[in-house]
Design an enzyme around this catalytic site. Structure first.
Site, mmCIF file in Angstrom:
data_model
loop_
_atom_site.group_PDB
_atom_site.id
_atom_site.type_symbol
_atom_site.label_atom_id
_atom_site.label_comp_id
_atom_site.label_asym_id
_atom_site.label_seq_id
_atom_site.Cartn_x
_atom_site.Cartn_y
_atom_site.Cartn_z
ATOM 1 C CB SER A 12 -0.957 -0.001 1.190
ATOM 2 O OG SER A 12 -0.261 -0.195 2.405
ATOM 3 C CD1 TRP A 13 5.537 3.828 3.024
ATOM 4 C CD2 TRP A 13 3.835 5.130 2.413
ATOM 5 N NE1 TRP A 13 5.935 5.135 3.178
ATOM 6 C CE2 TRP A 13 4.904 5.962 2.806
ATOM 7 C CE3 TRP A 13 2.650 5.726 1.973
ATOM 8 C CZ2 TRP A 13 4.838 7.348 2.788
ATOM 9 C CZ3 TRP A 13 2.568 7.121 1.954
ATOM 10 C CH2 TRP A 13 3.651 7.916 2.354
ATOM 11 C CE1 TYR A 50 0.052 -5.328 0.574
ATOM 12 C CE2 TYR A 50 0.011 -5.835 -1.768
ATOM 13 C CZ TYR A 50 0.455 -6.109 -0.490
ATOM 14 O OH TYR A 50 1.309 -7.158 -0.278
ATOM 15 C CE LYS A 196 4.926 4.558 12.668
ATOM 16 N NZ LYS A 196 3.908 3.907 11.822
ATOM 17 C CG ASP A 249 4.538 8.040 12.014
ATOM 18 O OD1 ASP A 249 3.417 7.799 11.551
ATOM 19 O OD2 ASP A 249 5.579 7.557 11.539
ATOM 20 C CB VAL A 284 4.409 -6.771 6.995
ATOM 21 C CG1 VAL A 284 5.435 -6.454 8.077
ATOM 22 C CG2 VAL A 284 4.970 -7.811 6.026
#
Length: 339
Positions: A12-13, A50, A196, A249, A284
């Site tokens: 996705s990213w 995704y 984070k 974040d 993941v």
């Protein structure tokens, strides 16, 4: 500014980063091991596993051939999961030597390597010879792929030990909806980005248990204190953790239902086992491995990280979530400003 850019990783990213760079006027190739995913990106301009229903740029080129992907690249962007960085970097090093290339190396992944506890920039520096790279930098901050896909306002940090490399990444990524700042504290930016995800797991678990906003705010603030305590032992600037790659974040990842780490924590809070959670999400979950590494680093460096320790114990079956919360709440009294 127009370059030939290769993006490694089509999750996705990674795929949204590739699309953004393409829309910025660059010649972008995205690499994936999955040939069916490559064909879908090239033919239908979609990536349904995704980001369902999102249409990618028609000029974005996908390939499963790594040599073809990095041919003539000015910049290579690593967007693979943290635990795959070293393996992919080894292969990239081999191709760069063969092709006699020396590109800028940028990574947009968030995590720590479990086997070595190293930052991802350290892994890249070890595997890609200095003769085969101009620089190493990282792009990080509160940047959910779904929001960037909608061209929602997003602010991130480009960090490198070399300010010229950070500025280069800033120019490459920045546009009217994706604003990029520079930072020379790459250590702090990477540690904030990785840790984070631990706090996001905890925030999701609190929501799954039915706790409200007070509890989540407490978790985020005290979690940030832990991240800063550990980060400064590596030489990070504590101010970095109050910025985009720290508190920024944390806010996004610990409150957004799009966050895989939040989703994982939520399911754990509802009583599902870790194995069930991993299977249900099917992608993941960086916070799981990062928790293990952060717990190990805290013990090694003598840093007090009670939230991280509690989440580690929950993940690896040493204690139940409710008992972990009780133990956190009943710890010895102390000053808020104690290190």
């Amino acid at each position: 500014m127009s370059e030939r850019v290769t993006v490694l990783g089509a999750g996705s990213w990674g795929s949204i980063v590739a699309n953004l760079l393409d829309q910025n006027g660059n010649h972008v190739t995205i690499w994936s091991r999955n040939q069916s995913q490559v064909e879908q990106l090239n033919q239908a301009h979609t990536n349904n596993k995704y980001l369902p229903n999102f249409k990618y740029s028609k000029t974005l080129v996908a390939t499963s051939n790594l040599t073809d992907a990095i041919q003539n690249a000015d910049s290579i962007v690593f967007a693979v999961p943290a635990q795959s960085i070293r393996l992919v970097a080894k292969k990239v090093e081999n191709r760069l030597e063969q092709l006699k290339l020396k590109p800028n190396i940028i990574h947009v992944s968030k995590g720590l390597e479990t086997t070595t506890s190293e930052l991802l920039s350290q892994v890249l520096a070890e595997e890609i010879h200095i003769d085969h790279r101009k620089s190493i930098s990282v792009i990080s901050g509160p940047s959910q792929a779904e929001d960037v896909a909608r061209k929602d306002i997003t602010l991130v940090t480009a960090a490198s030990d070399d300010i010229n490399a950070a500025t280069h990444a800033q120019k490459l990524f920045m546009n009217h909806y994706f604003r990029v700042y520079t930072n020379t504290d790459m250590i702090g930016v990477e540690i904030g980005a990785a840790l984070k995800n631990i706090i996001a797991l905890g925030a999701g678990a609190l929501s799954g248990l039915g706790y409200g906003d007070n509890a989540k705010a407490a978790l985020m603030v005290r979690g940030l204190a832990e991240i800063s305590r550990l980060g400064t032992t590596f030489g990070a600037n504590p101010l970095t953790f109050t910025g985009l790659s720290g508190v920024g974040d944390i806010i996004v990842t610990a409150t957004s239902h799009d966050s895989r780490n939040w989703q994982a924590g939520y399911q754990l809070g509802q009583g599902k086992s870790l194995d069930q959670v991993v299977k249900n999400i099917g992608m993941v979950i960086e916070g799981i491995d990062t928790t293990k590494v952060a717990y190990r680093l805290a013990k090694k460096r003598g840093v007090e990280m009670p939230i991280t320790t509690a989440i580690y114990y929950v993940l690896y079956g040493k204690i139940g979530i409710k008992d972990a919360i009780s133990q956190l709440m009943l710890r010895d009294r102390k000053s808020e400003l104690d290190n």
